[in-house]
Design an enzyme around this catalytic site. Structure first.
Site, short mmCIF file in Angstrom:
data_model
loop_
_atom_site.label_atom_id
_atom_site.label_comp_id
_atom_site.label_asym_id
_atom_site.label_seq_id
_atom_site.Cartn_x
_atom_site.Cartn_y
_atom_site.Cartn_z
N HIS A 98 34.97 25.91 51.55
CA HIS A 98 35.08 25.51 50.13
C HIS A 98 34.09 24.40 49.78
O HIS A 98 34.33 23.66 48.83
CB HIS A 98 36.49 25.01 49.81
N GLU A 129 38.77 34.65 37.81
CA GLU A 129 40.09 34.26 38.30
C GLU A 129 40.51 32.94 37.64
O GLU A 129 39.77 31.96 37.70
CB GLU A 129 40.02 34.10 39.83
N ASP A 158 31.41 29.83 48.11
CA ASP A 158 31.81 30.24 49.47
C ASP A 158 32.52 31.59 49.48
O ASP A 158 32.63 32.22 50.52
CB ASP A 158 32.77 29.20 50.04
N PHE A 159 33.03 32.02 48.33
CA PHE A 159 33.79 33.28 48.27
C PHE A 159 32.90 34.50 48.03
O PHE A 159 33.40 35.62 47.91
CB PHE A 159 34.83 33.25 47.14
N GLU A 203 37.04 40.59 43.72
CA GLU A 203 35.69 40.24 43.28
C GLU A 203 34.74 41.43 43.31
O GLU A 203 33.89 41.58 42.43
CB GLU A 203 35.12 39.11 44.14
N PHE A 223 34.43 29.64 43.79
CA PHE A 223 33.66 28.91 44.81
C PHE A 223 32.54 29.81 45.33
O PHE A 223 32.78 30.98 45.63
CB PHE A 223 34.54 28.55 46.01
#
Lengths: 327, 349
Positions: free
Chosen positions: B142, B42, B98-99, B73, B96
Site C-alpha cells: 500500500h 471503489e 499497488d492494486f 478491477e 492504490f
C-alpha cells in the site's frame, strides 16, 4: 469431557483471545495520533483493520486444522492468525514494527507470515486464493493429507481470482476450502450494491463443488460446515466453499467515519455480538462459569504478555531493511 | 504599461484547496460541461473516494454517472476502455497503485494500445486516477509509487501533480485528452488530514476552468548552482532543502516534472545546461526509474559535460518496509537532498 466440549471451549478461548487482542490495539493505535488523527503517528502506524465480530469464522474453521495445514488470510487477519496458532508475541511485535516481530518489522499488520503454522496474508483482495490452491496441491503431491483454507471477504467473490481459483481447485480436485466471511460491506459499498446474487454460496455450483451457508455468525454452525468441508478435502474428494454471515463491529479501518452505514447498525450488531452470545449458550448447555472464567483469564494474560513483549522489544536497525529482499 | 481602471480586476481572494478538493471540483465541472463524462471506482459514490477525489459528486450527479463498482478491477477498467471507445469519457479510480497488478492487462494491452491497433481510428479518452507513495507505515502493498512502471508503457500519459492548482488543471486536461491518462496523486499531498498533508500542496486554485498542459514541467524555484528535478512529494522536499541551502549561498533550481509521460526533457536540458549540475529525487524504486531516464537523456543531449556527475536519490530496490524506523531511513527527504547537494558542490568547488 467430550471432545466436542473441549473443542467448543477452545473455540470460545480463541474468540476471547482475539477480542482481547483487538481491545488492546484500540487505545494503543490512537496513542500519539490525536487530536488531529494522523495515521502515521504513534506506536502502531499505518492502516489498522480490526476483525472484532468476525471471530466465529476463524475459530469454527481452525478448530479442524493442524499446524501443517495451510491458511491464507486477508488484510483483516488477526482473528484468523490467532485461531491458526500464530505466535502471539511475534505477531504483536510485528504490528508494533519491532525487531522480534514475525518479519522483524518489515511486514506489519496486513502481511503476517508465520511458516511455523503455515499462515500468511495478503493485503490485496482475493490474492490469497491462488496460493491456497497451490499449497493444497503441494501437500497432495508430497503425499501428505494436509489441506489448505483460503479466507476471503464477500467483496473478494467478485474478483477474477475467486472464479479462477474455484475452477482450478475443482478441476484439480485440490484439498482446499474457500471460506467467505460475509460482513456485508466492501469498505463502504454494501454487498447488495456490488454482488449480482444474494448468496455467494450459490456460486459453488458453478464450479462443481459443495457449498455450505452458515447464518447467524454462529461458531458451532461454522464448526459443523467446516468439519464436512475439511474432511472432504482431507479424504481427497476435492474443494468446498463455505459462506458465513458475520459482522464487522468497527469501520473498514480504524479512523473510518462510517458515513455510509446506518447510524444504529453498529449498535444493533453489538447487541448480537457473537462472543457474549456464545458464552450464554455454553452456560445454558452446562459449561461451568468457572471454566469459562478461567479461559478468559488465561486469554487475557496471554494477550497482555504479548503486548508487553511487543512494547518492550527494540526497533530493528534501519539498515536491516536490506535483508531478505532475496532468499 | 498601464491599463484603464475599468479593465483592472481586483485580484480575487485566494482559494486555497487541497489536491483532493481540486480533483473533485475539476471532475464535477467537467461533468457539468460534458455529459459524456462519468466516474467509476471503489467507494467513490456515497463515500466520495477513500482519498476524497469524488467528494460531493454522488449527491450532485447521482448513481448513473457516479458509479460505485464491485471489487472487480479487471472488469470495470476493461469496461472503461469499452466506454471510452464508444463515446464516453470515463474517469476511473483504483484506490492504490499497488492494486494494479490484477488489471494490468486492461491498462497496458487494451487502453494504451487502442489507438495504435486501430490505426488511429479509435481513441481511449479515459482517466485512471490512483494514489501513490508511502511514509505512513502501510507497508509494501500500500505504499509504492510505481511511476516508472507506467511511464515505461507506451500509449498512455502519466501525470503526477504536486499541488492543488496543478491537480485541477491537469485533471481538466486529462479528461479532455483523447488518450488514456494515468493520474497519480501522492497520499502525503492529498489533503486528507489523517495522512499528514504537506502544507505546500494546498495552494491557490481558481474556480475558473483552466488547463495545466500535460507534458510541460514547471520551474518552481529558480537557481544557478544546481538543478533538482522532483515530482509529487519530492518537489516539496527539494523546496525545503533549497531554503536551507540558500542560507549558505547555494542556489538550487527546482523542476516539478508534473508529467512523466510525455517527459518534458527540454525544460530539464535548459536548466541543467544553465546550472551545470543535476540531481533527480524520486520516491519510486531506484533502478530503471525516473532518475535513470532523466540522467541518460541529459547525458545524451548536452554537448558539454556537467560540472560533476549527475546524481539520483530514490527508494532503494527493496520492498517498502512497514516499521517507521526502516521506512524513513529509506525514503527521500529534505535532509538527504541537502546533504547530497552539498556533496555534489563540495566535490567541485
Amino acid at each position: 469431557m467430550s471432545s466436542n466440549h473441549s473443542k467448543r471451549l477452545w473455540m470460545y478461548a480463541q474468540m476471547v483471545k482475539s477480542r482481547y487482542f483487538e481491545d488492546m490495539i484500540k487505545p494503543a493505535y490512537f496513542e500519539g495520533k490525536t487530536p488531529v488523527f494522523n495515521m502515521a503517528k504513534g506506536p502502531l502506524p499505518g492502516e489498522m483493520h480490526l476483525s472484532d465480530g468476525q471471530e466465529p469464522c476463524a475459530v469454527g474453521v481452525c478448530a479442524h486444522l493442524r499446524a501443517d495445514d495451510t491458511v491464507t488470510a486477508t488484510h483483516r487477519p488477526h482473528h484468523i492468525a490467532i485461531a491458526k496458532g500464530v505466535d502471539l508475541n511475534a505477531m504483536a511485535a510485528e504490528i508494533f514494527g519491532k525487531k522480534d516481530g514475525l518479519a522483524g518489522g518489515r511486514s506489519g499488520h496486513m502481511h503476517l507470515f508465520d511458516p511455523a503454522v503455515n499462515f500468511s496474508c495478503s493485503g490485496i483482495i482475493a490474492q490469497g486464493m491462488g496460493p491456497a490452491v497451490g499449497a493444497a496441491m503441494a501437500a497432495r503431491m508430497q503425499g501428505s493429507d494436509a489441506v489448505a483454507v483460503a479466507f476471503l471477504g464477500e467483496g473478494a467473490a467478485n474478483q477474477g481470482a475467486f472464479h479462477e481459483s474455484l475452477n482450478l481447485a475443482s478441476v484439480w480436485k485440490a484439498p482446499v476450502v474457500f471460506v467467505i466471511e460475509d460482513n456485508s460491506y466492501g469498505i463502504s459499498v454494501p454487498k447488495s450494491a456490488c454482488t449480482a446474487i444474494a448468496s455467494n454460496v450459490d456460486r459453488a455450483a458453478g464450479y462443481a463443488m459443495p457449498g455450505h451457508h452458515v447464518s447467524g455468525n454462529d461458531p458451532d454452525g461454522v464448526y459443523e460446515a467446516a468439519g464436512i468441508a475439511i474432511e472432504r478435502a482431507r479424504s481427497g474428494s476435492g474443494p468446498s466453499l463455505i459462506e458465513i454471515e458475520t459482522s464487522r463491529l468497527e469501520g473498514h479501518f480504524m479512523g473510518d467515519p462510517e458515513g455510509y452505514r446506518p447510524k444504529d447498525e453498529v449498535k444493533r450488531l453489538k447487541e448480537i455480538d457473537p462472543i457474549p452470545a456464545y458464552r450464554s449458550r455454553l452456560v445454558k448447555e452446562g459449561f461451568e462459569e468457572s471454566e469459562l472464567a478461567r479461559v478468559e483469564k488465561e486469554a487475557r494474560a496471554l494477550v497482555e504478555q504479548a503486548f508487553s513483549y511487543a512494547r518492550s522489544n527494540d526497533y530493528p536497525e534501519p539498515k536491516e531493511a536490506f535483508d531478505h529482499v532475496f532468499a | 504599461m498601464s491599463l484603464p481602471d475599468a479593465t483592472v480586476e481586483k485580484p480575487a481572494a485566494e482559494r486555497r484547496l487541497t489536491i483532493a478538493k481540486a480533483m473533485s471540483e475539476a471532475i464535477g465541472q467537467e461533468m457539468e460541461r460534458d455529459p459524456s463524462v462519468l466516474v467509476m471506482g471503489e467507494d467513490i459514490g456515497k463515500m466520495g473516494g477513500v482519498f476524497g477525489t469524488t467528494t460531493g459528486l454522488f449527491e450532485k450527479f447521482g448513481a448513473e454517472r457516479v458509479r460505485d463498482t464491485p471489487i472487480s478491477e479487471t472488469a470495470f477498467i476493461g469496461a472503461a476502455v469499452g466506454m471510452a471507445a464508444s463515446g464516453l469519457r470515463p474517469v476511473v479510480e483504483l484506490m492504490f497503485v499497488d492494486f494494479f497488478g490484477v488489471c494490468m492487462d486492461a491498462i497496458y494491452n487494451l487502453a494504451a494500445k487502442q489507438s495504435y491497433f486501430s490505426g488511429g481510428k479509435i481513441s481511449c479518452p479515459m482517466v485512471l486516477m490512483t494514489s501513490v507513495g508511502g511514509g505512513y507505515g502501510d507497508a509494501g502493498q500500500h505504499s509504492q509509487c510505481l511511476y516508472a512502471t507506467f511511464g515505461h508503457l507506451p500509449g498512455m500519459k502519466v501525470v503526477i501533480p504536486s499541488n492543488a492548482h496543478d491537480a485541477k488543471g491537469l485533471m481538466l486536461s486529462a479528461i479532455r485528452d483523447d488518450n488514456p491518462v494515468i493520474f497519480m496523486f501522492h497520499k502525503a499531498l492529498q489533503g486528507m488530514g489523517w495522512l499528514g498533508t504537506v502544507a505546500g500542496s494546498i495552494n491557490d486554485t481558481p474556480e475558473s476552468d483552466y488547463l495545466v498542459p500535460i507534458g510541460k514541467a514547471s520551474i518552481v524555484r529558480e537557481g544557478s548552482d544546481i538543478t533538482i528535478v522532483g515530482l509529487g512529494a519530492t518537489v516539496h522536499q527539494a523546496l525545503t532543502a533549497a531554503e536551507n541551502l540558500a542560507k549558505t549561498g547555494i542556489n538550487a533550481e527546482i523542476i516539478d516534472l508534473r508529467t512523466i509521460a510525455p517527459l518534458d526533457r527540454e525544460t530539464i536540458f535548459a536548466s541543467a545546461s544553465k546550472t551545470g549540475r543535476l540531481l533527480v529525487v524520486d520516491d519510486d524504486y531506484l533502478s530503471f526509474g525516473i532518475g535513470a531516464e532523466i540522467i541518460a537523456s541529459v547525458c545524451e543531449a548536452l554537448p558539454d559535460p556537467l560540472k560533476c556527475p549527475p546524481q539520483r536519490i530514490a527508494h532503494p530496490d527493496i520492498p517498502i518496509p512497514f516499521t517507521p524506523v526502516m521506512e524513513h531511513f529509506l525514503l527521500p527527504d529534505a535532509g538527504k537532498i541537502e546533504g547530497r547537494v552539498r556533496a555534489m558542490l563540495g566535490e567541485n568547488t
